[in-house]
Enzyme design. Structure first.
Site, PDB file in Angstrom:
ATOM      1  N   CYS A  22     -83.182 -73.722  52.041  1.00  0.00           N
ATOM      2  CA  CYS A  22     -82.561 -72.394  51.926  1.00  0.00           C
ATOM      3  C   CYS A  22     -81.508 -72.359  53.026  1.00  0.00           C
ATOM      4  CB  CYS A  22     -83.598 -71.294  52.144  1.00  0.00           C
ATOM      5  SG  CYS A  22     -82.860 -69.646  52.206  1.00  0.00           S
ATOM      6  N   CYS A  67     -75.898 -71.887  48.160  1.00  0.00           N
ATOM      7  CA  CYS A  67     -77.236 -71.314  48.017  1.00  0.00           C
ATOM      8  C   CYS A  67     -78.161 -72.222  47.192  1.00  0.00           C
ATOM      9  CB  CYS A  67     -77.081 -69.964  47.327  1.00  0.00           C
ATOM     10  SG  CYS A  67     -78.618 -69.112  47.031  1.00  0.00           S
TER      11      CYS A  67
HETATM   12  N1  DGL Z   1     -79.543 -68.459  50.684  1.00  0.00           N
HETATM   13  C1  DGL Z   1     -80.395 -68.621  49.587  1.00  0.00           C
HETATM   14  C2  DGL Z   1     -80.828 -70.077  49.395  1.00  0.00           C
HETATM   15  O1  DGL Z   1     -80.269 -70.981  49.947  1.00  0.00           O
HETATM   16  C3  DGL Z   1     -81.573 -67.717  49.433  1.00  0.00           C
HETATM   17  C4  DGL Z   1     -81.631 -66.340  49.995  1.00  0.00           C
HETATM   18  C5  DGL Z   1     -82.003 -65.287  48.962  1.00  0.00           C
HETATM   19  O2  DGL Z   1     -83.188 -65.067  48.679  1.00  0.00           O
HETATM   20  O3  DGL Z   1     -81.057 -64.713  48.428  1.00  0.00           O
HETATM   21  O4  DGL Z   1     -81.749 -70.317  48.628  1.00  0.00           O
END
Ligand code: DGL
Length: 275
Positions: free
Chosen positions: A200, A86
């Site tokens: 993201c 993430c």
């Molecule tokens: N998957 C997360 C990222 O790569 C973000 C998603 C969320 O807002 O939780 O930043």
């Protein structure tokens, strides 16, 4: 016999998993890259769905949540390596997590460096969560690698929702992608964007909608390949053997978790459990 050092690969049990962490199912885009390079590696994929969306949380909340969860998870699950797929969690909490955990940690770096090498027009778009785009970590990457470029950032939480819906088999409204693209295009210089950093994990899962909205001539770059290569290099010489089907762990039971089964299974995650 030579004494074993802390990083002696021989101390790993071949079945010891790699733990891949994300706030939701976006990290499956990173898992796909890892599978291509290390198909034999046992993986526990963690989706902190109880904390989703991270993008709208404060820095303090994210840092405390991610280090607390990963502390408990590494103690209980004993991974050989933790990957924070993430971007939001990595750009905010990587240092805090490294402070508390002994296990090797691979974090995500928004792909500004490769984007700066790719752009012809000199204008790069960056799509991330609202929390990611305001991070000093991103400012530093921009100053280091894109000081002579224009980097336009946009936080697009509705694309996270769209990607989560897609993996549950629900239709994705293309208007969400159109709005994100329009916001970048409306910034000064936005009409010259030719390279977009998908900062993201969720966004590569709706790359088709984004491509369609940007139109031809815009290339995307994300961090997945880089993370996968880093994991390969840190586990060089280690043995891998999958003793049981790979596991997807969620932090909260939700009535629609079962809808994720086909997407999880396609990612090689044949078991679902709650942490
Ligand atoms: N998957 C997360 C990222 O790569 C973000 C998603 C969320 O807002 O939780 O930043």
């Amino acid at each position: 016999m030579a004494p074993q050092t802390e990083h002696d690969p021989a101390r790993h049990d071949p079945g010891q998993p790699i733990l891949m962490f994300d706030s939701g199912v976006g990290g499956l885009s990173v898992l796909a890259a890892l599978r291509r390079l290390l198909p034999q590696a046992p993986v526990i994929y963690v989706a902190d769905n109880a904390g989703l969306p991270y993008g709208q949380k404060s820095e303090a909340e994210i840092a405390a949540r991610v280090s607390g969860l990963l502390g408990r998870m590494t103690e209980r699950l004993r991974p050989r390596l933790v990957c924070i797929a993430c971007n939001t969690a990595s750009t905010i909490a990587l240092a805090a997590v490294r402070d508390v955990l002994e296990v090797p940690i691979v974090g995500t770096v928004p792909a500004i460096k490769p984007a700066a090498a790719m752009t012809q027009s000199g204008v790069i778009g960056l799509l991330g969560t609202e929390a990611t785009i305001r991070q000093g970590y991103v400012d530093r990457l921009e100053a280091l690698f894109a000081a002579d470029k224009i980097l336009l950032r946009h936080g697009a939480p509705e694309l996270v929702t769209a990607a989560e819906a897609r993996l549950r088999g629900h239709p994705v409204d293309p208007a969400a992608a159109r709005r994100a693209v329009a916001a970048l295009r409306a910034m000064p210089g936005g009409d010259r964007i030719d390279t977009v950093v998908l900062a993201c994990t969720h966004f590569p899962l709706i790359a088709n909608e984004l491509h369609e909205s940007f139109g031809p001539g815009v290339r995307f770059v994300d961090g997945a390949e880089g993370i996968a290569r880093r994991i390969v290099s840190l586990t060089q010489g280690q043995e891998f053997a999958r003793c049981e089907p790979d596991l997807a762990l969620f932090t909260r039971d939700e009535k629609d978790l079962a809808e994720l089964t086909p997407a999880l299974s396609a990612a090689g995650l044949e078991r679902i459990a709650l942490f």
